[in-house]
Design an enzyme around this catalytic site. Structure first.
Site, PDB file in Angstrom:
ATOM      1  N   PRO A  10      96.516  27.273 -78.180  1.00 57.36           N
ATOM      2  CA  PRO A  10      95.633  26.552 -77.264  1.00 57.36           C
ATOM      3  C   PRO A  10      94.202  26.361 -77.771  1.00 57.36           C
ATOM      4  CG  PRO A  10      96.142  28.750 -76.438  1.00 57.36           C
ATOM      5  CD  PRO A  10      97.071  28.480 -77.580  1.00 57.36           C
ATOM      6  N   ASN A  11      93.729  25.163 -77.541  1.00 56.48           N
ATOM      7  CA  ASN A  11      92.343  24.740 -77.829  1.00 56.48           C
ATOM      8  C   ASN A  11      92.063  24.497 -79.304  1.00 56.48           C
ATOM      9  OD1 ASN A  11      91.417  24.881 -75.042  1.00 56.48           O
ATOM     10  ND2 ASN A  11      91.675  27.084 -75.258  1.00 56.48           N
ATOM     11  N   ARG A  18      84.803  22.182 -80.956  1.00 54.61           N
ATOM     12  CA  ARG A  18      84.830  23.408 -80.148  1.00 54.61           C
ATOM     13  C   ARG A  18      83.999  24.509 -80.811  1.00 54.61           C
ATOM     14  NH1 ARG A  18      89.788  27.719 -80.056  1.00 54.61           N
ATOM     15  NH2 ARG A  18      88.970  28.956 -78.341  1.00 54.61           N
ATOM     16  N   TYR A  23      83.841  28.488 -85.005  1.00 53.84           N
ATOM     17  CA  TYR A  23      85.063  28.007 -85.671  1.00 53.84           C
ATOM     18  C   TYR A  23      84.807  26.997 -86.792  1.00 53.84           C
ATOM     19  CZ  TYR A  23      87.170  30.274 -81.631  1.00 53.84           C
ATOM     20  OH  TYR A  23      87.534  31.205 -80.684  1.00 53.84           O
ATOM     21  N   ASN A  75      98.493  30.801 -85.563  1.00 49.05           N
ATOM     22  CA  ASN A  75      97.264  31.126 -84.851  1.00 49.05           C
ATOM     23  C   ASN A  75      97.580  30.927 -83.365  1.00 49.05           C
ATOM     24  OD1 ASN A  75      94.780  31.465 -83.681  1.00 49.05           O
ATOM     25  ND2 ASN A  75      93.671  30.252 -85.204  1.00 49.05           N
ATOM     26  N   ALA A  78      94.267  32.121 -77.838  1.00 50.36           N
ATOM     27  CA  ALA A  78      94.111  33.028 -76.690  1.00 50.36           C
ATOM     28  C   ALA A  78      95.423  33.712 -76.300  1.00 50.36           C
ATOM     29  CB  ALA A  78      93.536  32.261 -75.507  1.00 50.36           C
ATOM     30  N   GLU A  99     100.096  36.261 -88.783  1.00 43.63           N
ATOM     31  CA  GLU A  99      99.124  35.905 -87.736  1.00 43.63           C
ATOM     32  C   GLU A  99      97.760  35.642 -88.383  1.00 43.63           C
ATOM     33  OE1 GLU A  99      99.190  38.354 -84.204  1.00 43.63           O
ATOM     34  OE2 GLU A  99      97.003  38.335 -84.085  1.00 43.63           O
ATOM     35  N   HIS A 101      93.620  34.309 -87.633  1.00 45.66           N
ATOM     36  CA  HIS A 101      92.522  33.910 -86.748  1.00 45.66           C
ATOM     37  C   HIS A 101      91.368  33.429 -87.607  1.00 45.66           C
ATOM     38  CE1 HIS A 101      94.643  35.579 -83.388  1.00 45.66           C
ATOM     39  NE2 HIS A 101      94.896  36.639 -84.142  1.00 45.66           N
ATOM     40  N   ARG A 108      84.102  40.363 -81.970  1.00 44.21           N
ATOM     41  CA  ARG A 108      83.779  39.560 -80.786  1.00 44.21           C
ATOM     42  C   ARG A 108      83.983  40.390 -79.503  1.00 44.21           C
ATOM     43  NH1 ARG A 108      86.570  33.884 -81.307  1.00 44.21           N
ATOM     44  NH2 ARG A 108      85.064  33.472 -79.639  1.00 44.21           N
TER      45      ARG A 108
END
Ligand code: DQA
Length: 142
Positions: A10-11, A18, A23, A75, A78, A99, A101, A108
């Protein structure tokens, strides 16, 4: 020839606009073009998927397993931090998954420090920007 899928959750369709301070300013298309060139050099087939919907990502793992896809660069965005369903889909698929990111999830907010999916992945790369996808692709290609 091996087939590797790159799945962005998502996103991540909004990459480029964004939160560029987190990012970066490159887009999802930029990422996919870069990975396509790298896949060619590594001699693997590559396919790209992006969805903002948890169930679509779950369905996708089943489909990719049925297609015989050998590896996934994921990725989960969320959903990494929320989705038992995604974790179970990875596990059930039997596919090798790395995985990734873009940002360092450990530097964070506290809620990003837990990943439901990491324990069922071969490894995790976090905080290395788009390079993380390239390293994951290389891992799965070899
Ligand atoms: C992300 C990190 C996640 O915490 C976040 O929800 C994302 C992107 C990353 O690539 O840094 O959407 O997976």
């Amino acid at each position: 020839m091996k087939t590797i899928a790159v799945i962005n959750g998502p996103n991540l369709n909004r990459l480029g606009t964004r939160e560029p301070e987190v990012y970066g300013s490159a887009t999802l298309k930029d990422l996919e073009e870069r990975l396509s060139a790298e896949a060619k050099a590594l001699g693997v087939e590559i396919q790209f998927h992006q969805s903002n919907h948890e169930g679509t990502l779950v369905d996708l793992f089943g489909q990719l397993a049925d297609e015989g896809v050998e590896g996934v660069v994921l990725n989960g965005a969320a959903y990494t931090h929320t989705s038992v369903a995604l974790r179970d889909a990875i596990s059930a698929s039997g596919i090798r998954v790395v995985e990734v990111h873009i940002s360092n999830i450990y530097s964070r907010e506290a809620f990003r420090k837990h990943s439901y999916t990491a324990p069922v992945c071969e490894g995790v790369i976090t905080g290395l920007g788009f390079n993380g996808y390239s390293y994951a692709l290389k891992q799965l290609a070899t």
